[in-house]
Design a protein around this motif. Sequence first.
Motif, mmCIF file in Angstrom:
data_model
loop_
_atom_site.group_PDB
_atom_site.id
_atom_site.type_symbol
_atom_site.label_atom_id
_atom_site.label_comp_id
_atom_site.label_asym_id
_atom_site.label_seq_id
_atom_site.Cartn_x
_atom_site.Cartn_y
_atom_site.Cartn_z
ATOM 1 N N ASP A 16 35.112 48.956 37.857
ATOM 2 C CA ASP A 16 34.828 48.268 39.111
ATOM 3 C C ASP A 16 34.399 46.821 38.856
ATOM 4 O O ASP A 16 34.795 45.906 39.584
ATOM 5 C CB ASP A 16 33.736 49.017 39.878
ATOM 6 N N GLU A 17 33.610 46.616 37.813
ATOM 7 C CA GLU A 17 33.178 45.257 37.475
ATOM 8 C C GLU A 17 34.353 44.383 37.063
ATOM 9 O O GLU A 17 34.438 43.208 37.452
ATOM 10 C CB GLU A 17 32.139 45.313 36.350
ATOM 11 N N LEU A 18 35.277 44.943 36.279
ATOM 12 C CA LEU A 18 36.450 44.163 35.880
ATOM 13 C C LEU A 18 37.338 43.873 37.086
ATOM 14 O O LEU A 18 37.828 42.746 37.241
ATOM 15 C CB LEU A 18 37.244 44.913 34.810
ATOM 16 N N ALA A 19 37.518 44.858 37.951
ATOM 17 C CA ALA A 19 38.332 44.661 39.147
ATOM 18 C C ALA A 19 37.747 43.572 40.041
ATOM 19 O O ALA A 19 38.483 42.769 40.629
ATOM 20 C CB ALA A 19 38.449 45.977 39.923
ATOM 21 N N GLU A 20 36.424 43.522 40.132
ATOM 22 C CA GLU A 20 35.772 42.498 40.951
ATOM 23 C C GLU A 20 36.105 41.103 40.431
ATOM 24 O O GLU A 20 36.399 40.188 41.213
ATOM 25 C CB GLU A 20 34.258 42.724 40.935
ATOM 26 N N LEU A 21 36.068 40.924 39.116
ATOM 27 C CA LEU A 21 36.397 39.618 38.537
ATOM 28 C C LEU A 21 37.872 39.271 38.753
ATOM 29 O O LEU A 21 38.212 38.134 39.082
ATOM 30 C CB LEU A 21 36.084 39.614 37.040
ATOM 31 N N VAL A 22 38.747 40.243 38.554
ATOM 32 C CA VAL A 22 40.182 39.993 38.695
ATOM 33 C C VAL A 22 40.534 39.646 40.137
ATOM 34 O O VAL A 22 41.280 38.696 40.412
ATOM 35 C CB VAL A 22 40.998 41.213 38.225
ATOM 36 N N LYS A 66 38.999 34.361 30.473
ATOM 37 C CA LYS A 66 39.712 35.584 30.865
ATOM 38 C C LYS A 66 38.735 36.750 30.979
ATOM 39 O O LYS A 66 37.951 36.994 30.068
ATOM 40 C CB LYS A 66 40.800 35.912 29.845
ATOM 41 N N PRO A 67 38.774 37.500 32.080
ATOM 42 C CA PRO A 67 37.906 38.678 32.213
ATOM 43 C C PRO A 67 38.258 39.745 31.178
ATOM 44 O O PRO A 67 39.436 40.039 30.958
ATOM 45 C CB PRO A 67 38.192 39.179 33.635
ATOM 46 N N ALA A 97 35.713 34.305 26.354
ATOM 47 C CA ALA A 97 36.176 35.202 27.403
ATOM 48 C C ALA A 97 34.976 35.574 28.274
ATOM 49 O O ALA A 97 33.826 35.340 27.907
ATOM 50 C CB ALA A 97 36.798 36.450 26.795
ATOM 51 N N VAL A 98 35.250 36.161 29.437
ATOM 52 C CA VAL A 98 34.180 36.559 30.354
ATOM 53 C C VAL A 98 34.082 38.086 30.327
ATOM 54 O O VAL A 98 34.847 38.788 30.993
ATOM 55 C CB VAL A 98 34.460 36.062 31.785
ATOM 56 N N ALA A 99 33.151 38.596 29.538
ATOM 57 C CA ALA A 99 32.988 40.039 29.408
ATOM 58 C C ALA A 99 32.157 40.591 30.561
ATOM 59 O O ALA A 99 31.143 40.010 30.931
ATOM 60 C CB ALA A 99 32.325 40.381 28.077
ATOM 61 N N VAL A 100 32.595 41.712 31.127
ATOM 62 C CA VAL A 100 31.849 42.322 32.231
ATOM 63 C C VAL A 100 30.528 42.865 31.701
ATOM 64 O O VAL A 100 30.395 43.160 30.499
ATOM 65 C CB VAL A 100 32.666 43.437 32.920
ATOM 66 N N PRO A 101 29.522 43.010 32.566
ATOM 67 C CA PRO A 101 28.196 43.446 32.098
ATOM 68 C C PRO A 101 28.181 44.817 31.431
ATOM 69 O O PRO A 101 27.467 45.026 30.451
ATOM 70 C CB PRO A 101 27.352 43.444 33.381
ATOM 71 N N THR A 102 28.973 45.748 31.955
ATOM 72 C CA THR A 102 28.951 47.109 31.425
ATOM 73 C C THR A 102 30.004 47.280 30.341
ATOM 74 O O THR A 102 31.204 47.153 30.605
ATOM 75 C CB THR A 102 29.198 48.142 32.543
ATOM 76 N N SER A 103 29.558 47.553 29.121
ATOM 77 C CA SER A 103 30.474 47.949 28.054
ATOM 78 C C SER A 103 30.375 49.470 27.920
ATOM 79 O O SER A 103 29.353 50.068 28.251
ATOM 80 C CB SER A 103 30.121 47.245 26.742
ATOM 81 N N VAL A 104 31.447 50.082 27.438
ATOM 82 C CA VAL A 104 31.508 51.555 27.445
ATOM 83 C C VAL A 104 31.715 52.086 26.030
ATOM 84 O O VAL A 104 32.719 51.777 25.388
ATOM 85 C CB VAL A 104 32.640 52.057 28.357
ATOM 86 N N PHE A 105 30.751 52.871 25.572
ATOM 87 C CA PHE A 105 30.851 53.540 24.283
ATOM 88 C C PHE A 105 31.038 55.034 24.520
ATOM 89 O O PHE A 105 30.343 55.622 25.349
ATOM 90 C CB PHE A 105 29.597 53.311 23.442
ATOM 91 N N ALA A 106 31.961 55.632 23.770
ATOM 92 C CA ALA A 106 32.191 57.073 23.878
ATOM 93 C C ALA A 106 32.020 57.714 22.507
ATOM 94 O O ALA A 106 32.752 57.384 21.568
ATOM 95 C CB ALA A 106 33.582 57.360 24.422
ATOM 96 N N ALA A 107 31.052 58.604 22.390
ATOM 97 C CA ALA A 107 30.859 59.374 21.172
ATOM 98 C C ALA A 107 31.649 60.684 21.280
ATOM 99 O O ALA A 107 32.169 61.027 22.344
ATOM 100 C CB ALA A 107 29.377 59.670 20.970
ATOM 101 N N SER A 108 31.738 61.396 20.188
ATOM 102 C CA SER A 108 32.519 62.639 20.179
ATOM 103 C C SER A 108 32.065 63.602 21.264
ATOM 104 O O SER A 108 32.882 64.255 21.931
ATOM 105 C CB SER A 108 32.409 63.310 18.803
ATOM 106 N N GLU A 109 30.736 63.683 21.463
ATOM 107 C CA GLU A 109 30.216 64.645 22.446
ATOM 108 C C GLU A 109 30.538 64.268 23.884
ATOM 109 O O GLU A 109 30.403 65.091 24.798
ATOM 110 C CB GLU A 109 28.706 64.804 22.280
#
Length: 205
Positions: A172-178, A109-110, A139-151
């Motif tokens: 966009d990467e997840l949409a491509e897989l789906v 699963k993506p 699972a099939v994880a997309v290449p880009t993972s996203v981290f958000a800090a407070s700033e």
Amino acid sequence: MRTIAVVSAGLSVPSSTRLLADRLATATLDALRQRGVEARAETVDLREHARDLADNLVTGFANERLSEAVTTVTTADAVIAVTPIFSASYSGLFKTFFDVLEKDSLVGKPVLLGATGGTARHSLALEHAVRPLFAYLRAVAVPTSVFAASEDWAGGDATTRSLHDRVVRAGDELAELVAARPPVEPVDPFADPVTSFAAKVGGRG
């Protein structure tokens, strides 16, 4: 119609974890729409299932509310999974939810991975803790993972340009897989009406 399950393990209200999850869902739906694919997001807010998950751990059975959440995730075409980072890893609530899923339910699963934390120092937790968890689940994880800090939230719920760009790229990467996969077939709840008690509790420690 494709379904994107959005799993948020944020604890507070409002939650930066839920905020990031919503941003990732919007970016994914927009990217799918650009590809001519209609999709909807269904959110599973884990804070609402904390007691349900604890009960499941000690009894081996999910109640109706938790069963619905699990079905949302396991039958979706893709998953967006976002956790706060505690002690350099995913939260216990986040891990517990994926612990109670049936074996092999996420195979192939993506998945788009996201995390939030107080400072950017915690960003590597996505690669050394969260990504290996989903690799184990196959699972099939997309290449880009996203981290958000407070700033990254620019003083409110608006994102900085850097975070915005990462969110759009990951969506966009997840949409491509789906878009490249056939839709997940709906599960017939009456296809296997008899499941033995032993099968239900098998493998539970």
